[in-house]
Design a protein around this motif. Sequence first.
Motif, mmCIF file in Angstrom:
data_model
loop_
_atom_site.group_PDB
_atom_site.id
_atom_site.type_symbol
_atom_site.label_atom_id
_atom_site.label_comp_id
_atom_site.label_asym_id
_atom_site.label_seq_id
_atom_site.Cartn_x
_atom_site.Cartn_y
_atom_site.Cartn_z
ATOM 1 N N SER A 84 0.825 -1.204 0.000
ATOM 2 C CA SER A 84 0.000 0.000 0.000
ATOM 3 C C SER A 84 0.861 1.257 0.000
ATOM 4 C CB SER A 84 -0.899 0.010 1.240
ATOM 5 O OG SER A 84 -1.709 1.161 1.258
ATOM 6 N N SER A 85 0.358 2.287 -0.647
ATOM 7 C CA SER A 85 0.998 3.603 -0.575
ATOM 8 C C SER A 85 0.338 4.436 0.519
ATOM 9 C CB SER A 85 0.886 4.317 -1.929
ATOM 10 O OG SER A 85 -0.470 4.471 -2.280
ATOM 11 N N ARG A 86 -0.710 3.887 1.125
ATOM 12 C CA ARG A 86 -1.410 4.552 2.228
ATOM 13 C C ARG A 86 -0.965 3.944 3.555
ATOM 14 N NH1 ARG A 86 -6.757 3.333 2.165
ATOM 15 N NH2 ARG A 86 -6.566 1.620 0.719
ATOM 16 N N GLU A 87 -1.473 4.478 4.631
ATOM 17 C CA GLU A 87 -1.168 3.957 5.965
ATOM 18 C C GLU A 87 -2.455 3.455 6.626
ATOM 19 O OE1 GLU A 87 1.809 3.565 7.378
ATOM 20 O OE2 GLU A 87 2.826 4.445 5.650
ATOM 21 N N PRO A 88 -2.888 2.243 6.288
ATOM 22 C CA PRO A 88 -4.122 1.736 6.907
ATOM 23 C C PRO A 88 -3.913 1.445 8.393
ATOM 24 C CG PRO A 88 -3.089 0.037 5.579
ATOM 25 C CD PRO A 88 -2.290 1.285 5.370
ATOM 26 N N ALA A 89 -5.017 1.387 9.101
ATOM 27 C CA ALA A 89 -4.974 1.086 10.537
ATOM 28 C C ALA A 89 -4.443 -0.326 10.757
ATOM 29 C CB ALA A 89 -6.376 1.204 11.121
ATOM 30 N N ILE A 90 -3.789 -0.494 11.897
ATOM 31 C CA ILE A 90 -3.306 -1.816 12.290
ATOM 32 C C ILE A 90 -3.953 -2.143 13.632
ATOM 33 C CG2 ILE A 90 -1.286 -3.184 12.948
ATOM 34 C CD1 ILE A 90 0.353 -1.445 11.030
ATOM 35 N N PRO A 91 -4.631 -3.282 13.716
ATOM 36 C CA PRO A 91 -5.332 -3.608 14.960
ATOM 37 C C PRO A 91 -4.362 -3.931 16.091
ATOM 38 C CG PRO A 91 -5.456 -5.442 13.431
ATOM 39 C CD PRO A 91 -4.785 -4.318 12.696
ATOM 40 N N ASP A 92 -4.831 -3.693 17.291
ATOM 41 C CA ASP A 92 -4.078 -4.095 18.479
ATOM 42 C C ASP A 92 -4.434 -5.544 18.774
ATOM 43 O OD1 ASP A 92 -2.978 -1.539 18.931
ATOM 44 O OD2 ASP A 92 -4.822 -0.900 19.949
ATOM 45 N N GLY A 93 -3.594 -6.183 19.509
ATOM 46 C CA GLY A 93 -3.930 -7.537 19.931
ATOM 47 C C GLY A 93 -2.730 -8.451 19.869
ATOM 48 N N GLU A 94 -2.854 -9.518 20.601
ATOM 49 C CA GLU A 94 -1.787 -10.502 20.655
ATOM 50 C C GLU A 94 -1.672 -11.235 19.333
ATOM 51 O OE1 GLU A 94 -0.667 -14.357 23.353
ATOM 52 O OE2 GLU A 94 -1.747 -12.699 24.290
ATOM 53 N N GLY A 95 -0.456 -11.379 18.859
ATOM 54 C CA GLY A 95 -0.207 -12.140 17.648
ATOM 55 C C GLY A 95 -0.425 -11.379 16.350
#
Length: 188
Positions: A84-95
Motif C-alpha cells: 500500500s501507498s497509504r497507511e491503513p490502521a493496524i489492529p491491536d492484539g496478541e499475535g
Amino acid sequence: MSVVYYAASTLDGYIAEADDTIDWLTGYQGRYEGEDAAPARGYEEFYAGVGALVSGSVTYEWVLDHIGPGGEWPYAGKPWWVLSSREPAIPDGEGVDVRVVRGSVPELFEEMVASAGERRLWIVGGGNVASQFADAGLLDEVEVTVVPVVLGGGKPLFGRRLEGDPMQLERAIPRASGMVELRFSIQR
C-alpha cells in the motif's frame, strides 16, 4: 515453500462485486449430487499450510471492517504483508503482525518468503496483487474455487492479461456444494 493465489471466483471470473462485497459467495446455497462429489475442503486445512499472507490495502481493509472494532484478529501469529501507498490502521492484539510496505513485489519478495518459513505465502486477495506476482514470475500456484454465480462485472480474479506459459491444470474437484475447486501450477 510456494506462493499461492487462493480465492473464490464467480463463473465469470470475479472475486468481488464492484463495491467489494461478496454476498454472492457468503449467501450461496447450491448442491451437486454426482457420484464424484467431494465434501468441501476445509479452509482450516489450507490455512494450516500458510506461513505468511500478502494482499493489497483494499482486501486488508475489508478484513478489518468485517472483524469490527475490538474483534479478534483471525491471522494471529502469521505475518500479513499489505502492499500500500497509504497507511491503513493496524489492529491491536496478541499475535497481530501486519506489515504495511511500499515497493514492488520483486523488491519485497525475499523478505515476504522468508517470513513464511517452510510454509506457503498466500496471496489473499486482489487481482492486481496476484497479477504483480505473476508478472514478476513469482507465482507458483493458483487455487480457485469456482462458484456458479454470474455477476456480469466486479473485481476480476486477475487485474490484467498474464503473459508467459499457460497454467497447467493439476486437479479439478466438484464439491457437494456445487462449487468446483481448481488447482493450477505455474512453471517459473
